[in-house]
Every structure is written in structure tokens, then in C-alpha cells.
Design a protein around this motif. Structure first.
Motif, PDB file in Angstrom:
ATOM      1  N   SER A  22       0.722  -1.247  -0.032  1.00 20.81           N
ATOM      2  CA  SER A  22       0.102   0.154   0.166  1.00 20.81           C
ATOM      3  C   SER A  22       0.746   1.259  -0.149  1.00 20.81           C
ATOM      4  O   SER A  22       0.285   2.319  -0.128  1.00 20.81           O
ATOM      5  N   ASP A  23       2.258   1.209  -0.232  1.00 19.43           N
ATOM      6  CA  ASP A  23       3.122   2.281   0.054  1.00 19.43           C
ATOM      7  C   ASP A  23       3.191   3.085  -1.319  1.00 19.43           C
ATOM      8  O   ASP A  23       3.682   2.072  -2.247  1.00 19.43           O
ATOM      9  N   PRO A  24       2.819   4.179  -1.709  1.00 16.54           N
ATOM     10  CA  PRO A  24       3.049   4.805  -2.918  1.00 16.54           C
ATOM     11  C   PRO A  24       4.512   4.896  -3.470  1.00 16.54           C
ATOM     12  O   PRO A  24       4.899   4.961  -4.640  1.00 16.54           O
ATOM     13  N   TRP A  25       5.541   5.052  -2.587  1.00 16.68           N
ATOM     14  CA  TRP A  25       6.789   5.672  -2.609  1.00 16.68           C
ATOM     15  C   TRP A  25       7.585   4.581  -3.560  1.00 16.68           C
ATOM     16  O   TRP A  25       8.084   5.261  -4.561  1.00 16.68           O
ATOM     17  N   PRO A  26       7.562   3.440  -3.721  1.00 17.76           N
ATOM     18  CA  PRO A  26       8.186   2.595  -4.648  1.00 17.76           C
ATOM     19  C   PRO A  26       7.803   2.983  -6.113  1.00 17.76           C
ATOM     20  O   PRO A  26       8.529   3.062  -7.229  1.00 17.76           O
ATOM     21  N   PRO A  55      -4.641   8.273  -2.745  1.00 15.37           N
ATOM     22  CA  PRO A  55      -5.531   9.498  -3.483  1.00 15.37           C
ATOM     23  C   PRO A  55      -5.684  10.750  -2.744  1.00 15.37           C
ATOM     24  O   PRO A  55      -6.028  11.536  -3.293  1.00 15.37           O
ATOM     25  N   TYR A  56      -5.581  10.783  -1.556  1.00 17.36           N
ATOM     26  CA  TYR A  56      -5.401  12.100  -0.783  1.00 17.36           C
ATOM     27  C   TYR A  56      -4.142  13.023  -0.659  1.00 17.36           C
ATOM     28  O   TYR A  56      -3.980  13.793   0.147  1.00 17.36           O
ATOM     29  N   ASP A  57      -3.288  12.390  -1.383  1.00 23.08           N
ATOM     30  CA  ASP A  57      -1.812  12.870  -1.282  1.00 23.08           C
ATOM     31  C   ASP A  57      -1.481  13.881  -2.426  1.00 23.08           C
ATOM     32  O   ASP A  57      -1.490  13.468  -3.558  1.00 23.08           O
ATOM     33  N   TRP A  58      -1.548  15.064  -2.161  1.00 20.42           N
ATOM     34  CA  TRP A  58      -1.377  16.294  -3.172  1.00 20.42           C
ATOM     35  C   TRP A  58      -0.069  15.774  -3.974  1.00 20.42           C
ATOM     36  O   TRP A  58      -0.200  16.147  -5.289  1.00 20.42           O
ATOM     37  N   THR A  59       0.993  15.558  -3.369  1.00 15.94           N
ATOM     38  CA  THR A  59       2.300  15.311  -4.178  1.00 15.94           C
ATOM     39  C   THR A  59       2.055  14.233  -5.164  1.00 15.94           C
ATOM     40  O   THR A  59       2.585  14.309  -6.181  1.00 15.94           O
ATOM     41  N   ALA A  60       1.306  13.203  -4.942  1.00 11.68           N
ATOM     42  CA  ALA A  60       1.162  12.222  -5.759  1.00 11.68           C
ATOM     43  C   ALA A  60       0.258  12.674  -7.346  1.00 11.68           C
ATOM     44  O   ALA A  60       0.733  12.454  -8.071  1.00 11.68           O
ATOM     45  N   HIS A  61      -0.586  13.471  -6.810  1.00  8.10           N
ATOM     46  CA  HIS A  61      -1.367  13.900  -7.982  1.00  8.10           C
ATOM     47  C   HIS A  61      -0.586  15.041  -8.661  1.00  8.10           C
ATOM     48  O   HIS A  61      -0.647  15.246 -10.026  1.00  8.10           O
ATOM     49  N   PHE A  62       0.137  15.707  -8.025  1.00 11.15           N
ATOM     50  CA  PHE A  62       0.917  16.812  -8.623  1.00 11.15           C
ATOM     51  C   PHE A  62       2.192  16.239  -9.260  1.00 11.15           C
ATOM     52  O   PHE A  62       2.216  16.683 -10.652  1.00 11.15           O
ATOM     53  N   ASP A  63       2.864  15.144  -8.903  1.00 15.06           N
ATOM     54  CA  ASP A  63       3.863  14.529  -9.811  1.00 15.06           C
ATOM     55  C   ASP A  63       3.085  13.969 -11.026  1.00 15.06           C
ATOM     56  O   ASP A  63       3.707  13.994 -12.020  1.00 15.06           O
ATOM     57  N   LEU A  64       2.080  13.259 -10.780  1.00 14.67           N
ATOM     58  CA  LEU A  64       1.396  12.863 -12.043  1.00 14.67           C
ATOM     59  C   LEU A  64       0.900  13.995 -13.010  1.00 14.67           C
ATOM     60  O   LEU A  64       1.143  13.892 -14.084  1.00 14.67           O
ATOM     61  N   ALA A  65       0.549  15.230 -12.643  1.00 16.36           N
ATOM     62  CA  ALA A  65       0.081  16.226 -13.613  1.00 16.36           C
ATOM     63  C   ALA A  65       1.374  16.613 -14.234  1.00 16.36           C
ATOM     64  O   ALA A  65       1.303  16.958 -15.433  1.00 16.36           O
ATOM     65  N   GLN A  90      -6.985  17.816  -9.248  1.00 16.92           N
ATOM     66  CA  GLN A  90      -7.043  16.741  -7.957  1.00 16.92           C
ATOM     67  C   GLN A  90      -6.156  17.194  -7.126  1.00 16.92           C
ATOM     68  O   GLN A  90      -6.400  17.109  -5.719  1.00 16.92           O
ATOM     69  N   ALA A  91      -5.039  17.425  -7.207  1.00 17.82           N
ATOM     70  CA  ALA A  91      -3.762  17.935  -6.362  1.00 17.82           C
ATOM     71  C   ALA A  91      -4.314  19.045  -5.545  1.00 17.82           C
ATOM     72  O   ALA A  91      -4.139  19.199  -4.469  1.00 17.82           O
ATOM     73  N   LEU A  92      -5.103  19.948  -6.227  1.00 20.33           N
ATOM     74  CA  LEU A  92      -5.681  21.209  -5.460  1.00 20.33           C
ATOM     75  C   LEU A  92      -6.796  20.859  -4.497  1.00 20.33           C
ATOM     76  O   LEU A  92      -6.783  21.557  -3.499  1.00 20.33           O
ATOM     77  N   LYS A  93      -7.530  19.869  -4.996  1.00 24.38           N
ATOM     78  CA  LYS A  93      -8.701  19.572  -4.048  1.00 24.38           C
ATOM     79  C   LYS A  93      -8.060  18.993  -2.709  1.00 24.38           C
ATOM     80  O   LYS A  93      -8.699  19.100  -1.884  1.00 24.38           O
ATOM     81  N   CYS A  94      -6.845  18.242  -2.741  1.00 24.65           N
ATOM     82  CA  CYS A  94      -6.347  17.733  -1.549  1.00 24.65           C
ATOM     83  C   CYS A  94      -5.420  18.926  -0.938  1.00 24.65           C
ATOM     84  O   CYS A  94      -5.589  18.716   0.433  1.00 24.65           O
ATOM     85  N   TYR A  95      -5.100  19.974  -1.522  1.00 29.10           N
ATOM     86  CA  TYR A  95      -4.319  21.026  -0.731  1.00 29.10           C
ATOM     87  C   TYR A  95      -4.736  22.438  -1.319  1.00 29.10           C
ATOM     88  O   TYR A  95      -3.949  22.907  -2.308  1.00 29.10           O
ATOM     89  N   PRO A  96      -5.944  22.959  -1.062  1.00 34.71           N
ATOM     90  CA  PRO A  96      -6.636  24.020  -1.845  1.00 34.71           C
ATOM     91  C   PRO A  96      -5.930  25.302  -1.614  1.00 34.71           C
ATOM     92  O   PRO A  96      -6.275  26.187  -2.244  1.00 34.71           O
ATOM     93  N   SER A  97      -5.036  25.348  -0.473  1.00 31.75           N
ATOM     94  CA  SER A  97      -4.590  26.775  -0.183  1.00 31.75           C
ATOM     95  C   SER A  97      -3.149  27.028  -0.655  1.00 31.75           C
ATOM     96  O   SER A  97      -2.417  27.700  -0.380  1.00 31.75           O
ATOM     97  N   SER A  98      -2.800  25.912  -1.448  1.00 28.47           N
ATOM     98  CA  SER A  98      -1.351  25.785  -1.767  1.00 28.47           C
ATOM     99  C   SER A  98      -1.204  26.965  -2.973  1.00 28.47           C
ATOM    100  O   SER A  98      -1.713  26.785  -4.225  1.00 28.47           O
TER     101      SER A  98
END
Length: 162
Positions: A22-26, A55-65, A90-98
Motif C-alpha cells: 500500500s506504499d506509493p513511494w516505490p 489518493p489524498y496525497d497532493w504530491t502524488a497528483h502533482f507529480d502525475l500532473a 485533483q492535487a488542488l482538491k487535496c491542498y486547496p490553499s497551496s
């Protein structure tokens, strides 16, 4: 794959996924390696796996984007930007004030000449930066803030011209 030196990476990724399913890091690490090798399709695949695991990690979505935006840039096809924009949203939904995410999304909209959306997100980036959303003692360096202000002014001019 890109060559024999990447075969070991796949074996290590398989081993890491079995140990930490379940670890996304690899997957993120594999995506970074594939992207560095210029293998964007494999990088995107791995980063999508990371997003699925977190799915709630903004960095994962940011890297995908960012990977999808690179694919869109390389292809030159306008419709390829939609998945990149969606991933950044989606990244912004996770961290809307970034402010960083608002600026990145604004840059994508500007690339597509959607000046209204670009303008909105550049303004939000500046507003959140001013509110010190990156931390109580952090704001963008003044030079970067001026760059975002310039992009905001350019989007305003483009919107007025359209």
C-alpha cells in the motif's frame, strides 16, 4: 524498457511492492527513474499506481500532473492537456490553499489559452502566498512573486484582447 540497466529496477520495484503493497513511494520512485530515462509512458503508469495507493496525497497528483503535462508538451496535441489539468485539479482538491498548485494549474490553463481560468488561479496563488499558506515564516521570494504578478497581468491582457 529503456535498456538492460532498467531491468533491475523492475525487479526491485516488484520486491518493494510485495513488501509494502500500500506504499506509493516505490511507484513514485520508479516514475522518477523512468521519467529521467525519457520513458514517460512507464513513468505515468507508475505514478498513476502511486495515486491509486494514496489518493489524498497532493504530491502524488502533482507529480502525475507534471508527467502528463510533459507528455502533452511533447505531443503538441491540445487534447493531451486535459488529463494533466485534471490531475493538477485533483492535487488542488487535496491542498486547496497551496499557492504552488494554483500557479501550476494557472500555467497549464495559460498554455491552453484559457485566460479566465489562468487569471483566477494566478490571483489565488498570489492571495494564498500573501496569507503565508506555505508556512508562518515563508513566502515566495520577491522575484518569484513578481514573476507570478507578471503572469497575472499577461493573462489579464490576453483576456481583455479576446
Amino acid at each position: 524498457l529503456g535498456g538492460p540497466h532498467l531491468l533491475g529496477i523492475e525487479a526491485e520495484l516488484d520486491q518493494a511492492e510485495r513488501a509494502l503493497p500500500s506504499d506509493p513511494w516505490p511507484n513514485t520512485l520508479a516514475a522518477m527513474i523512468f521519467a529521467e530515462e525519457g520513458l514517460l509512458e512507464q513513468a505515468v503508469f507508475q505514478q498513476r499506481q502511486a495515486v491509486g495507493k494514496s489518493p489524498y496525497d497532493w504530491t502524488a497528483h502533482f507529480d502525475l500532473a507534471r508527467l502528463l503535462a510533459e507528455e502533452a508538451r511533447r505531443s503538441g496535441q491540445r487534447e493531451k492537456w486535459a488529463p494533466a489539468i485534471e490531475a493538477m485539479a485533483q492535487a488542488l482538491k487535496c491542498y486547496p490553499s497551496s499557492p504552488v498548485l494554483h500557479e501550476s494549474l494557472a500555467d497549464m490553463y495559460a498554455q491552453q489559452k484559457d485566460w479566465s481560468q489562468a487569471l483566477s488561479h494566478y490571483q489565488q496563488a498570489l492571495d494564498y502566498d500573501q496569507a503565508k499558506q506555505l508556512g508562518p515564516n515563508y513566502q515566495w521570494p520577491s522575484q518569484h512573486r513578481r514573476e507570478v504578478e507578471y503572469k497575472l497581468a499577461a493573462a489579464q491582457k490576453r483576456l481583455a484582447a479576446d
